[in-house]
Motif scaffolding. Structure first.
Motif, PDB file in Angstrom:
ATOM      1  N   ARG A  53       0.794  -1.229  -0.027  1.00  0.00           N
ATOM      2  CA  ARG A  53       0.022   0.035   0.033  1.00  0.00           C
ATOM      3  C   ARG A  53       0.836   1.245   0.104  1.00  0.00           C
ATOM      4  O   ARG A  53       0.523   2.196  -0.572  1.00  0.00           O
ATOM      5  CB  ARG A  53      -0.958  -0.100   1.118  1.00  0.00           C
ATOM      6  N   THR A  54       1.987   1.295   0.876  1.00  0.00           N
ATOM      7  CA  THR A  54       2.830   2.261   0.697  1.00  0.00           C
ATOM      8  C   THR A  54       3.581   2.553  -0.649  1.00  0.00           C
ATOM      9  O   THR A  54       3.509   3.814  -1.040  1.00  0.00           O
ATOM     10  CB  THR A  54       4.213   2.220   1.730  1.00  0.00           C
ATOM     11  N   ARG A  55       3.761   1.361  -1.262  1.00  0.00           N
ATOM     12  CA  ARG A  55       4.422   1.933  -2.683  1.00  0.00           C
ATOM     13  C   ARG A  55       3.394   2.450  -3.784  1.00  0.00           C
ATOM     14  O   ARG A  55       3.721   3.244  -4.559  1.00  0.00           O
ATOM     15  CB  ARG A  55       4.972   0.213  -3.149  1.00  0.00           C
ATOM     16  N   LEU A  56       2.052   1.634  -3.496  1.00  0.00           N
ATOM     17  CA  LEU A  56       1.084   2.496  -4.327  1.00  0.00           C
ATOM     18  C   LEU A  56       0.792   4.043  -4.039  1.00  0.00           C
ATOM     19  O   LEU A  56       0.696   4.857  -4.955  1.00  0.00           O
ATOM     20  CB  LEU A  56      -0.017   1.654  -4.211  1.00  0.00           C
ATOM     21  N   GLN A  57       0.802   4.314  -2.786  1.00  0.00           N
ATOM     22  CA  GLN A  57       0.651   5.610  -2.385  1.00  0.00           C
ATOM     23  C   GLN A  57       1.929   6.438  -2.953  1.00  0.00           C
ATOM     24  O   GLN A  57       1.559   7.497  -3.251  1.00  0.00           O
ATOM     25  CB  GLN A  57       0.593   5.611  -0.757  1.00  0.00           C
ATOM     26  N   LEU A  58       3.021   6.016  -2.818  1.00  0.00           N
ATOM     27  CA  LEU A  58       4.317   6.740  -3.521  1.00  0.00           C
ATOM     28  C   LEU A  58       4.039   6.702  -4.866  1.00  0.00           C
ATOM     29  O   LEU A  58       4.492   8.068  -5.686  1.00  0.00           O
ATOM     30  CB  LEU A  58       5.488   5.809  -2.908  1.00  0.00           C
ATOM     31  N   ARG A  59       3.746   6.019  -5.774  1.00  0.00           N
ATOM     32  CA  ARG A  59       3.360   6.286  -7.088  1.00  0.00           C
ATOM     33  C   ARG A  59       2.422   7.161  -7.322  1.00  0.00           C
ATOM     34  O   ARG A  59       2.581   7.798  -8.158  1.00  0.00           O
ATOM     35  CB  ARG A  59       3.107   4.682  -7.746  1.00  0.00           C
ATOM     36  N   LEU A  60       1.352   7.003  -6.654  1.00  0.00           N
ATOM     37  CA  LEU A  60       0.242   8.009  -6.638  1.00  0.00           C
ATOM     38  C   LEU A  60       0.743   9.347  -6.478  1.00  0.00           C
ATOM     39  O   LEU A  60       0.386  10.463  -6.969  1.00  0.00           O
ATOM     40  CB  LEU A  60      -0.904   7.623  -5.755  1.00  0.00           C
ATOM     41  N   GLN A  61       1.509   9.448  -5.433  1.00  0.00           N
ATOM     42  CA  GLN A  61       2.030  10.791  -5.125  1.00  0.00           C
ATOM     43  C   GLN A  61       2.799  11.412  -6.177  1.00  0.00           C
ATOM     44  O   GLN A  61       2.773  12.551  -6.393  1.00  0.00           O
ATOM     45  CB  GLN A  61       2.790  10.635  -3.711  1.00  0.00           C
ATOM     46  N   THR A  62       3.979  10.698  -6.770  1.00  0.00           N
ATOM     47  CA  THR A  62       4.778  11.063  -7.763  1.00  0.00           C
ATOM     48  C   THR A  62       3.858  11.393  -8.955  1.00  0.00           C
ATOM     49  O   THR A  62       4.137  12.449  -9.502  1.00  0.00           O
ATOM     50  CB  THR A  62       5.551   9.936  -8.035  1.00  0.00           C
ATOM     51  N   THR A  63       2.873  10.652  -9.393  1.00  0.00           N
ATOM     52  CA  THR A  63       1.957  10.933 -10.418  1.00  0.00           C
ATOM     53  C   THR A  63       1.060  12.349 -10.031  1.00  0.00           C
ATOM     54  O   THR A  63       1.169  13.261 -11.184  1.00  0.00           O
ATOM     55  CB  THR A  63       0.962  10.045 -10.521  1.00  0.00           C
ATOM     56  N   VAL A  64       0.628  12.551  -8.860  1.00  0.00           N
ATOM     57  CA  VAL A  64       0.216  13.821  -8.487  1.00  0.00           C
ATOM     58  C   VAL A  64       1.021  14.748  -8.643  1.00  0.00           C
ATOM     59  O   VAL A  64       0.679  16.045  -9.115  1.00  0.00           O
ATOM     60  CB  VAL A  64      -0.363  13.697  -7.022  1.00  0.00           C
ATOM     61  N   GLU A  65       2.214  14.738  -8.143  1.00  0.00           N
ATOM     62  CA  GLU A  65       3.408  15.750  -8.153  1.00  0.00           C
ATOM     63  C   GLU A  65       3.563  16.178  -9.560  1.00  0.00           C
ATOM     64  O   GLU A  65       3.446  17.419 -10.075  1.00  0.00           O
ATOM     65  CB  GLU A  65       4.681  15.236  -7.458  1.00  0.00           C
ATOM     66  N   GLY A  66       3.955  15.222 -10.453  1.00  0.00           N
ATOM     67  CA  GLY A  66       3.954  15.363 -11.918  1.00  0.00           C
ATOM     68  C   GLY A  66       2.750  16.344 -12.562  1.00  0.00           C
ATOM     69  O   GLY A  66       2.993  17.342 -13.305  1.00  0.00           O
TER      70      GLY A  66
END
Length: 436
Positions: A361-374
């Protein structure tokens, strides 16, 4: 008795004693044999004076001594002797019981006459110390002219024996008479007062400690159904453990095992003192009989053989029950430990799976956070470029900017993207550093 040791001739040359030296030296002489002149009657009582009853009994005895004008027992005395008209009273206080022994002269040649209840009226002057355990009527008579033992005792339970040198015969049927006394007849064949007193005291102790030793048997009868049920349920739970696969089932089994162990330990704790005391009292009975040195009389069983047939099974039952408690407690502990280990392993497995899920779940959140930042960088850059476009167009219309506005806006796009990306990245690093 002083515990000091004097050395030399000077009065001040003394060796300081140990604090318990006087007590230890006095214990050897604590219960001396009392010479008894034949014929004599001895009435012996043992009362349950456990806990606070012992202190109340001591107070009542002191008041009785004051009424007779005699000295009362000292604060820590466990034995006391009182002389009164027509006899003497010997008082002894033990750990859980107190004995009153009345030594009375006997004028009658007929055994057990007058009745013990008529002679025991002196005991009414003292408040009863506690529940009575032993009531014994012993008659010491000359062997000449004594009636047949069959006329005084029940033949079916009659036990009789001579002492080691045949100077005395002692007999009883271990049954209570109409007044509640166990009767013992001792026939003197030339003992003498000192040996008669020693024999009488040992015979009394045999009957007293025999009764006290058997107090463990009711505890066995009370505990046996519970022990049987726990043993059966333990076997069932062990079988259920083989097929239990779910954590909730193992928790249920562990809770039931814990409840069984608590029930067993409660019973064992309540009976620990009683079983230990029964063993000690039984050993005293055997030692007293061995000291007397019984010799067989006619075709009657000796006291040792009679008690071995009637009392030994009860003692073995107490010992067996105590061993069953210890063995069952060990089995419950092993089974509970095994089940607890299984539960711990299952809980650890669940924790590993939970941690694995949290990591995913943490990895998914990190990916989502990176996408949101972009997306955030793109959106902010879009608005910044739009604002810059308005500024460039206004400057071009005013004649300040001499190049085409679209070229200036296009050139500003990479600058805006790089600047906003750098600002967002710096803010994120600052937040991470603050969290650490």
């Amino acid at each position: 008795m002083s515990g000091e040791v004097v050395i030399g001739s000077a009065h001040d040359a003394r060796l300081a004693p140990h604090a318990l030296r006087s007590v230890i030296l006095g214990e050897v002489h604590a219960r001396p044999f009392t010479p008894i002149v034949m014929p004599a009657r001895v009435l012996h009582f043992a009362f349950d004076t456990a806990q606070e009853r012992s202190q109340a009994d001591r107070v009542n005895l002191s008041k009785f001594c004051e009424r007779l004008g005699q000295a009362a027992p000292a604060g820590r005395d466990k034995q006391h002797r009182i002389s009164f008209d027509g006899g003497a009273l010997r008082w002894e206080q033990h750990s859980e019981f107190t004995t009153y022994t009345f030594e009375l002269p006997s004028k009658a040649s007929r055994p057990f006459h007058p009745s013990a209840s008529a002679l025991a009226t002196v005991l009414a002057a003292i408040p009863q110390p506690g529940p009575v355990l032993v009531a014994l009527d012993l008659h010491l008579l000359a062997a000449d002219g004594a009636p047949s033992l069959d006329r005084m005792f029940d033949r079916n339970s009659l036990a009789a024996a001579e002492n080691s040198d045949g100077k005395a015969l002692f007999a009883t049927d271990f049954q209570v008479d109409a007044a509640g006394f166990v009767r013992i007849l001792v026939l003197d064949r030339g003992l003498g007062p000192e040996r008669a007193g020693a024999l009488v005291q040992r015979v009394i102790e045999v009957e007293t400690y025999r009764t006290l030793a058997l107090l463990g048997l009711p505890h066995v009868q009370r505990l046996s159904p519970s022990i049987d049920r726990i043993e059966q349920r333990l076997a069932q739970l062990t079988e259920e453990m083989r097929h239990a696969a779910k954590l909730v089932d193992n928790h249920r089994l562990l809770d039931e095992l814990t409840a069984l162990a608590a029930e067993l330990e409660a019973g064992a704790a309540a009976s620990l003192f009683r079983f230990g005391a029964s063993r000690a009292y039984n050993e005293i009975v055997q030692l007293r009989l061995h000291t007397i040195g019984e010799r067989k009389f006619e075709d009657l069983p000796t006291w040792s053989s009679f008690l071995a047939r009637r009392m030994a099974p009860a003692m073995r039952t107490c010992l067996t029950t105590e061993e069953r408690q210890a063995t069952l407690s060990s089995k419950l502990a092993r089974t509970a430990n095994l089940l607890r280990t299984r539960v711990d392993v299952e809980v650890e497995q669940q924790n590993r799976e939970l941690l694995k899920s949290m990591n995913e779940r943490t990895r998914l959140q990190l990916r989502l956070q990176t996408t949101v930042e972009g997306l955030s960088v793109a959106a902010i850059s879009y608005y910044v470029v739009g604002l810059f476009g308005y500024l460039v167009k206004a400057a071009s219309e005013a004649g300040v900017l001499r190049i085409e506005p679209s070229y200036a806006i296009a050139a500003f796009v990479p600058v805006a993207l790089a600047g906003i990306w750098w600002i967002v990245r710096r803010i994120r690093r600052r937040h991470i550093a603050a969290a650490d």
